[in-house]
Design a protein around this motif. Sequence first.
Motif, mmCIF file in Angstrom:
data_model
loop_
_atom_site.group_PDB
_atom_site.id
_atom_site.type_symbol
_atom_site.label_atom_id
_atom_site.label_comp_id
_atom_site.label_asym_id
_atom_site.label_seq_id
_atom_site.Cartn_x
_atom_site.Cartn_y
_atom_site.Cartn_z
ATOM 1 N N PHE A 13 -2.345 -11.309 -22.012
ATOM 2 C CA PHE A 13 -0.946 -11.601 -22.328
ATOM 3 C C PHE A 13 -0.604 -11.356 -23.787
ATOM 4 O O PHE A 13 0.555 -11.407 -24.164
ATOM 5 N N SER A 14 -1.618 -11.098 -24.593
ATOM 6 C CA SER A 14 -1.277 -10.768 -25.982
ATOM 7 C C SER A 14 -1.397 -9.264 -26.244
ATOM 8 O O SER A 14 -1.066 -8.793 -27.313
ATOM 9 N N PRO A 16 -0.349 -5.296 -25.614
ATOM 10 C CA PRO A 16 0.855 -4.565 -25.202
ATOM 11 C C PRO A 16 0.668 -3.841 -23.860
ATOM 12 O O PRO A 16 1.645 -3.567 -23.172
ATOM 13 N N TYR A 19 2.223 -5.516 -20.804
ATOM 14 C CA TYR A 19 3.687 -5.464 -20.742
ATOM 15 C C TYR A 19 4.181 -4.050 -20.427
ATOM 16 O O TYR A 19 5.127 -3.861 -19.669
ATOM 17 N N SER A 22 3.486 -3.418 -16.708
ATOM 18 C CA SER A 22 4.408 -4.188 -15.866
ATOM 19 C C SER A 22 5.804 -3.592 -15.916
ATOM 20 O O SER A 22 6.492 -3.499 -14.898
ATOM 21 N N PHE A 23 6.212 -3.200 -17.123
ATOM 22 C CA PHE A 23 7.545 -2.632 -17.278
ATOM 23 C C PHE A 23 7.709 -1.390 -16.403
ATOM 24 O O PHE A 23 8.671 -1.266 -15.634
ATOM 25 N N LEU A 26 7.557 -2.315 -12.539
ATOM 26 C CA LEU A 26 8.753 -2.999 -12.025
ATOM 27 C C LEU A 26 9.970 -2.082 -12.042
ATOM 28 O O LEU A 26 10.810 -2.120 -11.142
ATOM 29 N N CYS A 27 10.030 -1.250 -13.086
ATOM 30 C CA CYS A 27 11.170 -0.340 -13.207
ATOM 31 C C CYS A 27 11.168 0.677 -12.057
ATOM 32 O O CYS A 27 12.183 0.855 -11.364
ATOM 33 N N PRO B 432 12.743 -5.564 -15.456
ATOM 34 C CA PRO B 432 11.898 -4.856 -16.428
ATOM 35 C C PRO B 432 12.239 -5.218 -17.876
ATOM 36 O O PRO B 432 11.345 -5.341 -18.709
ATOM 37 N N ILE B 435 10.613 -8.426 -18.985
ATOM 38 C CA ILE B 435 9.198 -8.194 -19.290
ATOM 39 C C ILE B 435 9.066 -7.539 -20.669
ATOM 40 O O ILE B 435 8.247 -7.951 -21.495
ATOM 41 N N LEU B 436 9.903 -6.559 -20.908
ATOM 42 C CA LEU B 436 9.855 -5.844 -22.186
ATOM 43 C C LEU B 436 10.149 -6.804 -23.337
ATOM 44 O O LEU B 436 9.475 -6.791 -24.372
ATOM 45 N N ILE B 438 9.720 -10.082 -23.410
ATOM 46 C CA ILE B 438 8.577 -10.982 -23.637
ATOM 47 C C ILE B 438 7.483 -10.240 -24.407
ATOM 48 O O ILE B 438 6.915 -10.763 -25.372
ATOM 49 N N GLY B 439 7.213 -8.997 -23.991
ATOM 50 C CA GLY B 439 6.168 -8.203 -24.638
ATOM 51 C C GLY B 439 6.453 -8.021 -26.127
ATOM 52 O O GLY B 439 5.576 -8.236 -26.964
ATOM 53 N N VAL B 442 5.983 -11.298 -28.040
ATOM 54 C CA VAL B 442 4.563 -11.598 -28.253
ATOM 55 C C VAL B 442 4.034 -10.743 -29.397
ATOM 56 O O VAL B 442 3.335 -11.236 -30.294
#
Lengths: 253, 449
Positions: A13-14, A16, A19, A22-23, A26-27, B432, B435-436, B438-439, B442
Amino acid sequence: MRSVYAKEMLIYFSSPIFYAVSFIFLCVLGIFFYNDMAYMSMLASRIAQYQLSTGLGLDKIVLRPLFSDMSILLLFIVPIIAMRLYSEEKGNGTIELIFTYPITDLQVLLGKYLAGLSVIAILLGITTVLMLLAGIVVSPDWGLVFSSYLGLFLVSASFLAIGVFASSLTKNQIIAAASSLGIILAFWAVGWFSDVFTASAVAKFLGELGIMEHLDDFMKGMLNVKDAVFYLLFSLFFLFMTLRILESHTWRG
Amino acid sequence: MRNKSIKYMSGTGIAVAVFTAILVIIYMIVLNHPKVYDLTLSGKNTLDVKTRNILDSLDFDVKVLVFCKNDNTREKAKDILDLFAYASKHVNYEIIDPDVHPGEAKKYAIERYGQAILVGNGKQQRIETVSEQNLDSAILKLKMSGKKTIYFTTGHGERDIEDNNKDGLATLKNALKSDNYRVKKLILMREKSVPLDAGLVAVIGPKKQFLPEEIKELDEYIKQGGNLFIALDPMEDTGLEGFLSEYGVVLGNDMIIDKFSRILGGDYLIPVVSEYGDVDALRGFRYATFFPTACSLSIKKTLPKGIEIRWLARTSSQSWAETDLDRLERQGKAQLDKKDKKGPVDIGLFLKKKLDTKGGGYARLIVFGDSDFLSNTYIMTSGNEDLAMNCMNMLLGERELVVIKKKQANHLAPLTPYQASLMFWVPVVAIPCVILFIGISVFLVRRRA
């Protein structure tokens, strides 16, 4: 094991990569979903216009294509999620440190594997929003949705086991991802042979080995015990192989 | 050092081989004990009770060869045949591309894509498309040694089994044929008695009187353990009233009016039935059935010895049996008054008569106060066909052919403009972006730290 799990989750989770992956996932899935819903809407108005009675429902038009798209997206994404599990440690040289931990190789492996599974579960969890959205228009068959998710989770668990195995082989994360993708694609392609050589024992054997073939029944809303067992055994096999690879460090020196 | 490595390596090799063998054995065991659960709420992966009964009673292997291209048809056929193969060890299938294997296609004289051949019990059956119903009927044809015959009486203005017009019974006949029965006409006057091969005699909507001799033939047939299916329309004098009355069934001189039917878009004179009696054929039957212009039936208070009668179908409590038929006909008006029988009104009865013969056994009779529901016009309405087929199959003793449920697909609906924009913005943009976001947060937090 718990400390390994917590550490891995924190890194996920830290970083990149999680993310970014996932981006994209999901997109792309969102676009597929929108397309399927728009197609359903178009079909629905046609059917109403001509008063046709078809056996078509949300299941066939939206859910099954969407879940099958999801499985293919996962095929590409899971290797990326899995690639760093061992390769990173090998690259940084921290793997030697792990071997000196007061915990067994198995515990380390399970910690890492479960962390990967949790990440996949979270990703799949986010996609349930799409089901709720579809539910606004036509209520889906929730049993079918459940079994499809179960199937996707199990197939991802198999992908992840392959990914962990590939990651334990090399210290280069890119090579790890590419080779696990290669192995997964090989197990996917194996299933196609059953279509080419119909009704021979070899075709049947290869058909059983095909990793995507076992998803079919889940996506139809069926729990076929043999398919669930296949994914569990498949994952077990690659986890076992990973352990053997780790073990070889001790005697290869 | 090298020796040690080789030792370790071979040890690992053996461990991997043993572990793999164990996994394969476990999988083989699971493969040989197939278990499949249908998780869908609609039960769309569950075969009809009828199919399962047929498959449960299979005692020979059936091989299904489907000839089609690699397309939609193939997927559909596979979906259905998988269910069959899971349900019975005796069924297996093969999908063959006739262009890749022209020899096979020629051997079975395949003319079109999508045709299938069922092989089993030393016979072959061809079906045009793979569907649950077609497979059922083909398997039955492989299975049955002799066909049972259903006789339809004629000569009194009955509905005709060959008639394709709106009042005919051609649709019913085809349904019976697909359940593998032989269907014939019967002119009672010409025969001295009902033919010996009659599994069932049906009297559907006669308009003229039966002669006493004919009624005697039917009576004899019942006394010998026959099966009768009688559907009579209101206000017709058929001479069968006395015959039925002897067995304890009274035909009402009335017409059933149903207010509830109006709600469902029907007419007052088309009573709807959604309540069914406790008999084998209808246990779990959930469909509404419609009976255009029907008369009521009732059971005599004291029944002759050895006779048992149960109601099969009855109308809603918002209906009644109107006796003032004059007013109904002239003014088209009806009102529930004291003379009328208040609903629920029995519209179908099932009668069992214990035989006097030493061997025991039963004669069985089903009576309906309407015959329109069997006609080409109405038989496909809602559950009418299933009701008729279940009753006839029960009389013929073919319990495995009784249909309990059918699948319904959930429907499609067009999107409203609001929904369409929701379907775009939420999955394609909102999720999306969250999520972006949050990323990036962080990332920023970590950089600051």
